[in-house]
Write an enzyme that holds these catalytic residues in place. Structure first.
Site, PDB file in Angstrom:
ATOM      1  NE  ARG A   1     -94.110   2.105  -6.689  1.00  0.00           N
ATOM      2  CZ  ARG A   1     -93.470   2.836  -5.767  1.00  0.00           C
ATOM      3  NH1 ARG A   1     -92.323   2.438  -5.274  1.00  0.00           N
ATOM      4  NH2 ARG A   1     -94.015   3.943  -5.315  1.00  0.00           N
TER       5      ARG A   1
ATOM      6  CG  HIS B   1     -92.367   0.084  -0.373  1.00  0.00           C
ATOM      7  ND1 HIS B   1     -93.352   0.065  -1.314  1.00  0.00           N
ATOM      8  CD2 HIS B   1     -91.631   1.181  -0.665  1.00  0.00           C
ATOM      9  CE1 HIS B   1     -93.223   1.097  -2.140  1.00  0.00           C
ATOM     10  NE2 HIS B   1     -92.173   1.801  -1.748  1.00  0.00           N
TER      11      HIS B   1
ATOM     12  CD  GLU C   1     -94.831  -2.936  -2.129  1.00  0.00           C
ATOM     13  OE1 GLU C   1     -95.220  -1.944  -1.473  1.00  0.00           O
ATOM     14  OE2 GLU C   1     -93.829  -2.901  -2.849  1.00  0.00           O
TER      15      GLU C   1
HETATM   16  O1  3PG Z   1     -92.217   5.959  -4.678  1.00  0.00           O
HETATM   17  C1  3PG Z   1     -91.698   6.300  -3.613  1.00  0.00           C
HETATM   18  O2  3PG Z   1     -91.581   7.491  -3.321  1.00  0.00           O
HETATM   19  C2  3PG Z   1     -91.167   5.254  -2.680  1.00  0.00           C
HETATM   20  O3  3PG Z   1     -91.428   3.987  -3.151  1.00  0.00           O
HETATM   21  C3  3PG Z   1     -91.670   5.437  -1.263  1.00  0.00           C
HETATM   22  O4  3PG Z   1     -92.981   5.066  -1.071  1.00  0.00           O
HETATM   23  P1  3PG Z   1     -93.647   5.322   0.383  1.00  0.00           P
HETATM   24  O5  3PG Z   1     -93.814   6.813   0.517  1.00  0.00           O
HETATM   25  O6  3PG Z   1     -94.962   4.620   0.370  1.00  0.00           O
HETATM   26  O7  3PG Z   1     -92.694   4.807   1.411  1.00  0.00           O
END
Ligand code: 3PG
Length: 494
Positions: free
Chosen positions: A203, A250, A232
């Site tokens: 994160r 991400h 983001e």
């Molecule tokens: O916390 C999570 O599971 C990951 O960072 C993935 O996030 P996302 O489902 O938005 O890709």
């Protein structure tokens, strides 16, 4: 726990189609709407009792407050920092994630970024695409020194202070919370080896972005692989554009495998919860985990009913300052948590607080100034629950149990009932000295109001003021007449 009814679910992000399929196969209506603005989500959310999100949907307090029918927020993924879990808990909404669905994919990307950082692969690709043949920048490879194997996991555990100066690479794998925000900061970078490389696929914010930029500029940090950012997409491009930073938008969990696992897991977890089979992945409702056995249902009813009885009999004395719940008996060892929440639900029912339930009982109690204490005592003789409330300087106690599958009251503030009182239907409690005249007067009041007496429970004590309980066909419109006959009187429906 009685199964929660979830009939309409909104999926507000791109979640694997198997999620929708599984929910629909289980009779849950599903609507998919992506890229909603906050205002659109707020306007829409009241139409649903379930919401499934990934990390882009910000489930803020405003959204939660607008979701008047919301019972569950399912996170198809791991991080729940985009959900105001405290606000959800206070509103009695379960927040559930899929803790393992995308772990492997995130670990894969971490390794890929580590390798790319070490061998400058993205920079080499860019320079090739620019038509160059620049072999100088890819020759300075430092081998990765693996951490020593600890006794249990194959990794030697060290304090961070010991760890910083030893690492060539630091990867972070924690949720973002107060204790992990800025874990890598100016002070910790200063303790690191010069040129340390860092990877964050967890994160944004675990590595302080401003400190990272300073460390990159000074050469204290030799490179960063970033999949996540505080904002983001990041508006401030200083890190993304830095020559020693490689970054992704991400993508840690964005593999077919991870998405299929998360989509399937969250749908199955919701279905298991609404069918009362199990509660998996709830991040704010640990107390509910042990309520998914059929045996627990009547104990929850008991706890709540005892709370209601206490409230009815002490309402005039409020405010409450403490609730103390003690479970006795081996089989109730794991029940004291939900028994105390259930008792608080009963005590706060029909009060000013919004919809007390097992999820929000304890935060609501804290907000109301009530301290909740929970104890368990082993006993071979009996299985009972004792709920004691401190109200305006004095205490008031009930003792109850479940007998033949029915919650019953055994004692009310020192009065031990000759026959256990089944906690069901309309009940009338009054405190008085044992006298035939009084009982005749009470039945007279009932008859005058057209209320039928269905059951009667007296205390085992033959002298002194004692509590009595009557099962009645309906509540009295006004118990004023009764209050003038008995020292205390209360009625309720359980
Ligand atoms: O916390 C999570 O599971 C990951 O960072 C993935 O996030 P996302 O489902 O938005 O890709």
């Amino acid at each position: 726990m009685a199964p929660l009814s979830v009939k309409r679910v909104l999926i507000s992000e791109s979640v694997d189609p198997c999620c929708k399929t599984i929910l629909k196969e289980n009779g849950i209506e599903v609507t998919e709407k992506q890229q909603m603005t906050k205002e659109e989500l707020i306007a829409e959310i009241q139409n649903y009792d379930g919401l499934v999100v990934r990390s882009a949907t910000k489930v803020t307090c405003d959204v939660i407050n607008a979701g008047s029918n919301l019972k569950i927020i399912g996170r198809a993924g791991t991080g729940v920092d985009n959900v105001d879990v405290d606000a959800a808990t206070k509103s009695g909404i379960i927040v559930m994630n899929t803790p393992s669905g995308n772990t492997i994919s995130a670990a894969e990307l971490t390794c890929a970024l580590l390798m790319s950082l070490s061998r400058h692969i993205p920079q080499a690709v860019m320079s090739m695409k620019d038509g160059k043949w620049d072999r100088k920048k890819t020759i300075g490879y430092d081998p990765i020194t693996p951490l020593e194997v600890s006794a249990s996991w194959g990794v030697e555990q060290m304090s961070l202070e010991e760890l910083w100066p030893q690492c060539d690479y630091i990867t972070v794998h924690t949720p973002l919370m107060p204790s992990t925000t800025g874990l890598l900061n100016d002070a910790s970078f200063a303790k690191c080896k010069k040129g340390v490389k860092v990877v964050n696929c967890a994160r944004g914010g675990i590595i302080d972005e401003a400190a990272l930029l300073r460390a990159l500029e000074s050469g204290q940090c030799g490179g960063a692989g970033l999949d996540v950012f505080v904002e983001e997409p990041p508006k401030d491009r200083a890190l993304v554009n830095h020559p020693n930073v490689i970054s992704c938008p991400h993508l840690g969990a964005s593999t077919k495998e991870a998405q299929a696992r998360c989509g399937r897991d969250i749908a199955l977890q919701i279905v298991d919860m609404v069918t009362g089979k199990a509660l998996v992945g709830a991040v704010n409702a640990q107390v509910l985990v042990s309520t998914f056995s059929p045996d627990s249902h009547q104990w929850i009813r008991l706890g709540e009913s005892m709370g209601r009885v206490l409230k009815a009999c002490t309402a005039s004395k409020e405010p409450y300052s403490q609730v103390h719940v003690t479970s006795l008996g081996e089989s109730l060892k794991k029940s004291s948590g939900f028994l105390s929440s259930a008792a608080v639900v009963g005590l706060l029912a029909e009060g000013p607080q919004k919809g007390p339930n097992l999820v929000n009982a304890l935060p609501l109690a804290a907000e109301t100034g009530i301290t909740v204490q929970t104890d368990h005592k082993d006993s071979d003789e009996r299985e009972v629950c004792v709920v004691e409330v401190s109200v305006n300087g004095s205490s008031f106690t009930t003792v109850g149990s479940v007998q033949a599958g029915v919650p019953v009251l055994l004692e009310l503030n020192g009065s031990v009932f000759r026959q256990p009182v089944p906690l069901t239907g309309h009940l009338l409690f009054f405190k008085a000295s044992n006298s035939t005249e009084l009982l005749l007067s009470v039945t007279g009041v009932l008859a005058a109001a057209g209320v039928e007496l269905q059951s009667f429970s007296a205390s085992t004590a033959s002298s002194g003021e004692q509590w009595y309980c009557m099962g009645i066909s309906s509540l009295l419109g006004d118990i004023g007449a009764l209050k003038s006959l008995a020292k205390e009187a209360a009625q309720l429906t359980v």
